[in-house]
Motif scaffolding. Structure first.
Motif, PDB file in Angstrom:
ATOM      1  N   UNK A  18       2.869   1.045  -3.881  1.00  0.00           N
ATOM      2  CA  UNK A  18       1.975   2.146  -4.206  1.00  0.00           C
ATOM      3  C   UNK A  18       0.609   1.725  -4.703  1.00  0.00           C
ATOM      4  N   UNK A  19       0.052   0.689  -4.152  1.00  0.00           N
ATOM      5  CA  UNK A  19      -1.254   0.195  -4.578  1.00  0.00           C
ATOM      6  C   UNK A  19      -2.406   0.833  -3.813  1.00  0.00           C
ATOM      7  N   UNK A  20      -2.184   1.932  -3.140  1.00  0.00           N
ATOM      8  CA  UNK A  20      -3.211   2.539  -2.300  1.00  0.00           C
ATOM      9  C   UNK A  20      -4.482   2.839  -3.081  1.00  0.00           C
ATOM     10  N   UNK A  21      -4.356   3.417  -4.263  1.00  0.00           N
ATOM     11  CA  UNK A  21      -5.541   3.762  -5.063  1.00  0.00           C
ATOM     12  C   UNK A  21      -6.323   2.501  -5.448  1.00  0.00           C
ATOM     13  N   UNK A  22      -5.607   1.431  -5.765  1.00  0.00           N
ATOM     14  CA  UNK A  22      -6.286   0.176  -6.118  1.00  0.00           C
ATOM     15  C   UNK A  22      -7.015  -0.412  -4.914  1.00  0.00           C
ATOM     16  N   UNK A  23      -6.404  -0.308  -3.750  1.00  0.00           N
ATOM     17  CA  UNK A  23      -7.040  -0.821  -2.532  1.00  0.00           C
ATOM     18  C   UNK A  23      -8.298  -0.020  -2.222  1.00  0.00           C
ATOM     19  N   UNK A  24      -8.229   1.290  -2.361  1.00  0.00           N
ATOM     20  CA  UNK A  24      -9.393   2.133  -2.108  1.00  0.00           C
ATOM     21  C   UNK A  24     -10.509   1.815  -3.103  1.00  0.00           C
ATOM     22  N   UNK A  25     -10.166   1.627  -4.364  1.00  0.00           N
ATOM     23  CA  UNK A  25     -11.175   1.256  -5.366  1.00  0.00           C
ATOM     24  C   UNK A  25     -11.821  -0.079  -5.032  1.00  0.00           C
ATOM     25  N   UNK A  26     -11.018  -1.033  -4.597  1.00  0.00           N
ATOM     26  CA  UNK A  26     -11.545  -2.345  -4.214  1.00  0.00           C
ATOM     27  C   UNK A  26     -12.518  -2.210  -3.048  1.00  0.00           C
ATOM     28  N   UNK A  27     -12.146  -1.405  -2.054  1.00  0.00           N
ATOM     29  CA  UNK A  27     -13.024  -1.217  -0.902  1.00  0.00           C
ATOM     30  C   UNK A  27     -14.310  -0.496  -1.299  1.00  0.00           C
ATOM     31  N   UNK A  28     -14.210   0.490  -2.173  1.00  0.00           N
ATOM     32  CA  UNK A  28     -15.410   1.196  -2.630  1.00  0.00           C
ATOM     33  C   UNK A  28     -16.373   0.249  -3.332  1.00  0.00           C
TER      34      UNK A  28
ATOM     35  N   UNK B  41       0.812  -1.214   0.000  1.00  0.00           N
ATOM     36  CA  UNK B  41       0.000   0.000   0.000  1.00  0.00           C
ATOM     37  C   UNK B  41       0.849   1.270   0.000  1.00  0.00           C
ATOM     38  N   UNK B  42       1.993   1.252   0.674  1.00  0.00           N
ATOM     39  CA  UNK B  42       2.809   2.461   0.839  1.00  0.00           C
ATOM     40  C   UNK B  42       3.358   2.919  -0.517  1.00  0.00           C
TER      41      UNK B  42
END
Length: 76
Positions: A29-39, A18-19
């Motif tokens: 740097x997968x933060x945006x992908x993780x947020x999209x998955x959670x959304x 994620x960092x």
């Protein structure tokens, strides 16, 4: 003890994924992908929890009706 160590390693790997590397100097740097998955996943999870709650409510109503029926039979 093994499960504790494995759990800590998995959490460290998740943080590494994620960092963003620009800020910390490491990471994927997968933060945006993780947020999209959670959304996308939270509404689906909410629907599943709602379905389970409805089934539990129906079972509770049936159990109460059966308990009242048994109590009425014991009185007679």
């Amino acid at each position: 003890m093994k499960s504790l160590i494995i759990g800590l390693l998995i959490m460290a790997a998740a943080v590494f994924m994620i960092v963003p590397p620009e800020i910390a100097g490491f990471g994927l740097g997968w933060k945006a992908n993780v947020v999209d998955f959670l959304k996308g996943g939270i509404p689906v999870f909410a629907i599943l929890v709602g379905i389970i709650a409805v089934f539990i409510g129906i079972a509770d109503i049936k159990d109460r009706a059966e308990a009242k029926k048994e109590a009425a039979e014991k009185k007679d």
